[in-house]
Each structure stands twice: as structure tokens, then as C-alpha cells.
Design an enzyme around this catalytic site. Structure first.
Site, mmCIF file in Angstrom:
data_model
loop_
_atom_site.group_PDB
_atom_site.id
_atom_site.type_symbol
_atom_site.label_atom_id
_atom_site.label_comp_id
_atom_site.label_asym_id
_atom_site.label_seq_id
_atom_site.Cartn_x
_atom_site.Cartn_y
_atom_site.Cartn_z
ATOM 1 N N HIS A 184 11.961 -63.494 -49.761
ATOM 2 C CA HIS A 184 11.888 -64.376 -48.586
ATOM 3 C C HIS A 184 11.157 -65.659 -48.977
ATOM 4 O O HIS A 184 11.550 -66.298 -49.943
ATOM 5 C CB HIS A 184 11.208 -63.594 -47.444
ATOM 6 C CG HIS A 184 11.317 -64.193 -46.078
ATOM 7 N ND1 HIS A 184 12.132 -65.238 -45.747
ATOM 8 C CD2 HIS A 184 10.693 -63.847 -44.924
ATOM 9 C CE1 HIS A 184 12.009 -65.522 -44.461
ATOM 10 N NE2 HIS A 184 11.131 -64.704 -43.937
ATOM 11 N N HIS A 190 21.869 -66.142 -49.859
ATOM 12 C CA HIS A 190 21.295 -66.149 -48.505
ATOM 13 C C HIS A 190 22.078 -65.176 -47.649
ATOM 14 O O HIS A 190 23.292 -65.036 -47.783
ATOM 15 C CB HIS A 190 21.383 -67.559 -47.889
ATOM 16 C CG HIS A 190 20.419 -67.767 -46.774
ATOM 17 N ND1 HIS A 190 20.685 -67.365 -45.492
ATOM 18 C CD2 HIS A 190 19.187 -68.309 -46.757
ATOM 19 C CE1 HIS A 190 19.658 -67.658 -44.722
ATOM 20 N NE2 HIS A 190 18.728 -68.228 -45.459
ATOM 21 N N ASP A 230 14.732 -72.539 -51.110
ATOM 22 C CA ASP A 230 13.643 -72.341 -52.081
ATOM 23 C C ASP A 230 13.973 -72.824 -53.482
ATOM 24 O O ASP A 230 13.094 -72.834 -54.340
ATOM 25 C CB ASP A 230 13.285 -70.847 -52.132
ATOM 26 C CG ASP A 230 12.637 -70.400 -50.831
ATOM 27 O OD1 ASP A 230 13.098 -69.404 -50.250
ATOM 28 O OD2 ASP A 230 11.712 -71.086 -50.376
HETATM 29 C C1 SDX Z 1 14.589 -67.444 -47.443
HETATM 30 O O1 SDX Z 1 16.862 -65.348 -43.578
HETATM 31 C C2 SDX Z 1 16.462 -66.539 -43.714
HETATM 32 O O2 SDX Z 1 16.848 -67.431 -43.006
HETATM 33 C C3 SDX Z 1 15.464 -66.772 -44.854
HETATM 34 C C4 SDX Z 1 15.087 -68.229 -45.106
HETATM 35 C C5 SDX Z 1 14.297 -68.826 -43.958
HETATM 36 O O3 SDX Z 1 14.323 -70.059 -43.795
HETATM 37 O O4 SDX Z 1 13.564 -68.057 -43.288
HETATM 38 O O5 SDX Z 1 16.260 -69.004 -45.327
HETATM 39 C C6 SDX Z 1 14.179 -68.349 -46.339
HETATM 40 O O6 SDX Z 1 14.101 -66.341 -47.522
HETATM 41 C C7 SDX Z 1 15.659 -67.904 -48.403
HETATM 42 C C8 SDX Z 1 16.034 -66.812 -49.441
HETATM 43 C C9 SDX Z 1 15.017 -66.866 -50.580
HETATM 44 N N1 SDX Z 1 15.208 -65.695 -51.466
HETATM 45 C C10 SDX Z 1 15.688 -65.879 -52.723
HETATM 46 O O7 SDX Z 1 16.067 -66.964 -53.190
HETATM 47 C C11 SDX Z 1 15.693 -64.597 -53.548
HETATM 48 C C12 SDX Z 1 17.027 -64.477 -54.289
HETATM 49 N N2 SDX Z 1 18.057 -64.196 -53.305
HETATM 50 C C13 SDX Z 1 18.427 -62.834 -53.054
HETATM 51 O O8 SDX Z 1 17.438 -61.875 -53.218
HETATM 52 C C14 SDX Z 1 19.373 -62.660 -51.863
HETATM 53 O O9 SDX Z 1 20.353 -63.607 -51.990
HETATM 54 C C15 SDX Z 1 18.805 -62.706 -50.466
HETATM 55 C C16 SDX Z 1 17.658 -61.777 -50.286
HETATM 56 C C17 SDX Z 1 18.390 -64.091 -50.110
HETATM 57 C C18 SDX Z 1 19.926 -62.283 -49.511
HETATM 58 O O10 SDX Z 1 20.222 -60.984 -49.845
HETATM 59 P P1 SDX Z 1 21.391 -60.156 -49.092
HETATM 60 O O11 SDX Z 1 21.974 -60.956 -47.995
HETATM 61 O O12 SDX Z 1 20.829 -58.813 -48.767
HETATM 62 O O13 SDX Z 1 22.494 -60.045 -50.177
HETATM 63 P P2 SDX Z 1 22.592 -58.892 -51.230
HETATM 64 O O14 SDX Z 1 21.250 -58.666 -51.876
HETATM 65 O O15 SDX Z 1 23.266 -57.733 -50.602
HETATM 66 O O16 SDX Z 1 23.524 -59.558 -52.334
HETATM 67 C C19 SDX Z 1 24.925 -59.478 -52.256
HETATM 68 C C20 SDX Z 1 25.382 -59.496 -53.720
HETATM 69 C C21 SDX Z 1 24.731 -58.408 -54.553
HETATM 70 O O17 SDX Z 1 25.608 -58.163 -55.651
HETATM 71 P P3 SDX Z 1 26.627 -56.868 -55.582
HETATM 72 O O18 SDX Z 1 25.785 -55.676 -55.178
HETATM 73 O O19 SDX Z 1 27.661 -57.231 -54.547
HETATM 74 O O20 SDX Z 1 27.206 -56.769 -56.961
HETATM 75 O O21 SDX Z 1 24.959 -60.734 -54.337
HETATM 76 C C22 SDX Z 1 24.034 -60.441 -55.386
HETATM 77 C C23 SDX Z 1 23.499 -59.031 -55.127
HETATM 78 O O22 SDX Z 1 23.092 -58.453 -56.343
HETATM 79 N N3 SDX Z 1 22.971 -61.435 -55.258
HETATM 80 C C24 SDX Z 1 22.443 -62.085 -56.277
HETATM 81 C C25 SDX Z 1 21.511 -62.973 -55.700
HETATM 82 N N4 SDX Z 1 21.487 -62.826 -54.361
HETATM 83 C C26 SDX Z 1 22.401 -61.855 -54.094
HETATM 84 N N5 SDX Z 1 22.683 -62.000 -57.619
HETATM 85 C C27 SDX Z 1 21.962 -62.833 -58.381
HETATM 86 N N6 SDX Z 1 21.044 -63.725 -57.906
HETATM 87 C C28 SDX Z 1 20.792 -63.804 -56.583
HETATM 88 N N7 SDX Z 1 19.902 -64.669 -56.118
#
Ligand code: SDX
Length: 436
Positions: A268, A307, A363
Site C-alpha cells: 500500500h 493497482h 508510488d
Molecule cells: C497504493 O487501493 C488504492 O487505491 C491504493 C492507493 C491509494 O491511493 O490508496 O492507490 C495507493 O497502495 C498503490 C499501490 C502501491 N503498491 C505497489 O506498488 C506494490 C506493488 N503492486 C502490487 O503488490 C499489486 O499490484 C497491488 C497490491 C497494488 C494490487 O494487487 P492486486 O490487485 O491484488 O493484484 P494481484 O496481486 O492479484 O496481481 C495480479 C497479477 C498477479 O500475477 P498472476 O498471479 O496473475 O500470475 O499481477 C501480478 C501478480 O503477481 N502483479 C505483479 C505486480 N502487481 C501485480 N507482478 C509484478 N509486479 C507487480 N507490481
């Protein structure tokens, strides 16, 4: 005209049910009538991480993840970032309308005259090790303010709520600055009411022995824009915590501390700090392809990418990228930007990321800008929390005023034992669970 209803046939019983469709949703409680017999509890929905569940009605922020749209109270984030100050946007989020000149003047006066912290707060701060993470200090000190303002427990009094809201918006930069000064071992700097919200924050962070702090206007404006971009984001993890804890009628200081705790997580708001660690680990542009391969092989994530809602470029990332160019003209270009731009270029061309609709989020670039401005990575999420304090409080107000809201208490699918016989000590086998 087709009715706004859903007809459900329960193939277990042949029974048919009609449930109303409102705002693209059905009420989960309308499923409870679907039973296989009189003793059946009725159907529930199962939605881990709330992937497809609306928890509330809200008129504060609108996001269209496919189109990359973000609006506060109907105004596009791009327009607000360009035309407003952070406190102007804070007023909009809390009261629903942009303030006129007089309203803004009063609002700024009120916030400015609540930036001082009770002297006891310095003693809280002294209790932390010098190298404590500033997010831990921020969360703890915000919670501790609950003990300084016990009247905040009366959450039903609208005037009292607003008084606490003004206190919190005024004091979070002071708490953030205190934690920074504690980390670097410098004496605390008191607020200067002659300065704007962001100029005063910079004053409390960076004033040394000069009699009056003078903020660089490009940097104070860049901070204002960053705070506007981070102010609210509908029902994200931190806001969900604010609403869940607030639903128990907990005071706003303790509720906001829970929201900030959620924000601290690396998935997050903690991601901005993780992005800098990732860029440090990559080291140079030449190492980017190898790092991308590692991520695609399932070893780690591309922090600052992806996201839950945005399946397109996060509009805030675009604005931060633009704003960082203004900052670099003052601070000098952060060389990490070149690694980030190469990461983005390669990732956006790569099917692994395109297929998963992974784009830079808020971020990805913010930390590069914060670092250029002089903030250590450990402060990045605290900066996010200062801005998001406004959104959390606007969402909390909406919760308290929503007649449909009551204490949040989800159900579960029970997967444990059915009733079983007690086993007296003498009859218990050797360690039934692996020793810790
Ligand atoms: C914020 O919700 C909000 O609005 C949050 C926010 C706000 O203003 O409050 O916008 C602020 O928290 C932004 C997000 C910051 N976090 C990161 O940058 C961390 C990296 N991102 C991920 O951990 C992820 O993208 C999330 C947590 C942001 C979202 O996760 P989801 O929606 O649960 O998606 P998921 O984990 O189910 O991913 C779907 C697929 C997966 O691959 P498969 O299982 O389909 O093979 O995408 C992959 C994940 O492994 N994936 C990534 C990835 N994010 C998702 N692979 C590599 N790098 C990434 N960053």
C-alpha cells in the site's frame, strides 16, 4: 422496460428468487432468503480481500480504473492539482464544494492555528529510539493524541468532530516533522504561522539556525501538488481500516492511527519506500532487463507498478512525473529517474505486464521526487499519510453520517473441527503440533 431485478434459480431446491438490482449491486442480505430448508442459515457472499464488494455509498472520490480517471467531488484530479492548494482541496473533500475566498481564508486560519502540539508530545517522541521508523512514530503519536483530547470520544457531536478534524489536519505535519528531527537528532522546530501549510512543514523539517525559514516556492508548490494527489482514493486499504475501526464509534485519533498502520504496508503506501530500495538494488539502467526477468520468473514484484482498480496508467503518476521535472530544475536531476524510466519503458512493452494490466501507480515516481527534495526514503510513507489524513477524515465523516452504517462485522466460512471430546492432559499424545 426490463425490471431492475435479478431472478435466481436455486438448482438445489428448484426455488426461484427475485432480488432488486440497485446501482449495479445486489444487497448481500437479499441472498439470505435462499435456503435449502428451515434450518439453513441462508446464502452469504464469499469475497476475500473484497475484490467485488461495495462496503458503503460515497460521494467523495470517483475512480474509473479502465479509463484512468480520478475525480474528487466531481473535479478531475488534473485540474485540482494545477489550480488549487492542498488546503483548498482538503476543504472540497470534507465539505463537498470548493471554498470561496472568505471560506478558504477562515479554513486556512483555523488549520494554521492548530499546528502546535501539546508539549507532552515531545516526551512521547523522546521515548522512541533515535533510529525508529518515522511511520511507527507517526502512528503511535497520532494515537497518543487520543489521550490529549479525550473529548474526541464524543463522535456524535458534529462541532466536536470538526474541531478534531481541524486539529488532525493541522497537527499531522508537525508530528511528521518531529519524527524526522528525532531521527536526525536535531532540535524540534515550532510552527511558523506566517507560512503556508507546506512552507511551514518545510520550516519544521529543515530550519536550522536562521531566524526565519524561507521555502523554495517550486518545492513548496510541488509538495502541495503531491499532497493533493495523495489526499483521497475511495475505498483503499487504509480507508477501509478507517471506516472499519470508526464503525465501532472509536475516536478519530485512534481510527486514523489504524488507517495509517494499514498505509504503512509495502503493498500500500509503503510501496514508495520499496520503490527506492528496488531502484538501489537495480543500481544501473543496464541491470534493468535482468531485474525484469527476475520479476517475470516470480521472484519479487515491480514495486510502484500495478493497482487493484487502475488497469491503465494511474493519472497521479503522470502528474508526479511532470511535477518532478520542475523539482529537478531546482534540486538537480535524481539519477534514479533514469533507471525508473527504463523500467517503465521495458515493462510497458512486455506482455507479462501488459497481460496483467500493470502500469506505474502513484508510488512509482513519488519517491524519486521526495528523495530529490531531501527526504530520506523512510519519510516517504509519512508524507503520504499527511495528505491522506484529509481523505480518511472525509470518509470517516461520511461513515458517521450514514444511517445505513453500523459496526463492521464480516461473517466467515468455518473450516475447523465440528464438536469433539475434551482430552485430559494425561491422555494427550506427544506434541500434536510441531514445536515452535
Ligand atoms: C497504493 O487501493 C488504492 O487505491 C491504493 C492507493 C491509494 O491511493 O490508496 O492507490 C495507493 O497502495 C498503490 C499501490 C502501491 N503498491 C505497489 O506498488 C506494490 C506493488 N503492486 C502490487 O503488490 C499489486 O499490484 C497491488 C497490491 C497494488 C494490487 O494487487 P492486486 O490487485 O491484488 O493484484 P494481484 O496481486 O492479484 O496481481 C495480479 C497479477 C498477479 O500475477 P498472476 O498471479 O496473475 O500470475 O499481477 C501480478 C501478480 O503477481 N502483479 C505483479 C505486480 N502487481 C501485480 N507482478 C509484478 N509486479 C507487480 N507490481
Amino acid at each position: 422496460m426490463a425490471e431492475n431485478t435479478l431472478t435466481i434459480t436455486d438448482n438445489r431446491t428448484g426455488q426461484m428468487y427475485t432480488v432488486p438490482v440497485e446501482n449495479g449491486t445486489i444487497r448481500a442480505m437479499s441472498l439470505r432468503q435462499i435456503k435449502t430448508g428451515p434450518d439453513d442459515f441462508g446464502l452469504m457472499t464469499y469475497d476475500p480481500a473484497f475484490m467485488n464488494t461495495a462496503s458503503c455509498r460515497s460521494s467523495i472520490t470517483y475512480i474509473d480504473g479502465d479509463k484512468g480517471i480520478l475525480r474528487y467531488r466531481g473535479y478531475p484530479i488534473e485540474v485540482l492539482a494545477e489550480r488549487c492548494t492542498f488546503l483548498e482541496v482538503a476543504y472540497l473533500l470534507l465539505f463537498g464544494e470548493l471554498p470561496n475566498q472568505g471560506e478558504l481564508k477562515t479554513w486556512v486560519y483555523d488549520i494554521t492555528h492548530h499546528t502546535m502540539l501539546h508539549e507532552a508530545t515531545k516526551k512521547f517522541m523522546e521515548g522512541f529510539r533515535y533510529d525508529s521508523h518515522p511511520m511507527g512514530m507517526f502512528v503511535s503519536t497520532v494515537a497518543a493524541l487520543s489521550s490529549v483530547y479525550p473529548e474526541a470520544r464524543d463522535i456524535h457531536d458534529a462541532e466536536n468532530r470538526m474541531h478534531q478534524i481541524v486539529r488532525l489536519i493541522g497537527k499531522v505535519p508537525s508530528i511528521a516533522a518531529l519524527s524526522y528531527r528525532h531521527n536526525v537528532g536535531f532540535p524540534y522546530v515550532y510552527p511558523d504561522n506566517d507560512l503556508s501549510y507546506t512552507e511551514n512543514f518545510m520550516n519544521m523539517l529543515w530550519r536550522m539556525v536562521e531566524p526565519k525559514y524561507v521555502a523554495n516556492p517550486v518545492l513548496s508548490r510541488a509538495l502541495d501538488i503531491l499532497f493533493i494527489l495523495h489526499a483521497d482514493h475511495e475505498q483503499n486499504c487504509g480507508t477501509n481500516a478507517m471506516r472499519s475501526v470508526g464503525s465501532a464509534q472509536t475516536d478519530p485519533y485512534l481510527s486514523l492511527a489504524s488507517a495509517a498502520s494499514a498505509l504503512a504496508g509495502p503493498l500500500h503506501g509503503g510501496a514508495n519506500e520499496e520503490v527506492l530500495k528496488m531502484l538501489d538494488e537495480i543500481g544501473t539502467k543496464d541491470n534493468v532487463p535482468a531485474f525484469i526477468k527476475k520479476v517475470k520468473d516470480g521472484h519479487g514484484k515491480l514495486m510502484g507498478f500495478g493497482h487493484r482498480i487502475y488497469k491503465n496508467y494511474d493519472p497521479r503518476a503522470k502528474i508526479i512525473k511532470w511535477s518532478s521535472e520542475q523539482v529537478f530544475e531546482v534540486t538537480g536531476r535524481n539519477p534514479k529517474l533514469d533507471i525508473a524510466l527504463e523500467l517503465e519503458r521495458i515493462a510497458l512493452e512486455d506482455d507479462y505486464f501488459n497481460k496483467r494490466k500493470l502500469y506505474p501507480n502513484v508510488d512509482f515516481y513519488s519517491g524519486i521526487m521526495y528523495q530529490a527534495m531531501g527526504f530520506p526514503p523512510a519519510m516517504f510513507t509519512v508524507l503520504f499519510a499527511i495528505a491522506r489524513t484529509v481523505g480518511w477524515l472525509a470518509q470517516w465523516q461520511e461513515l458517521v453520517n450514514d444511517p445505513e452504517q453500523k459496526i463492521a462485522r464480516p461473517r466467515q466460512i468455518y473450516t475447523g473441527y465440528d464438536q469433539r471430546e475434551f482430552i485430559p492432559m494425561e491422555k494427550r499424545a506427544a506434541a500434536s503440533v510441531p514445536a515452535r
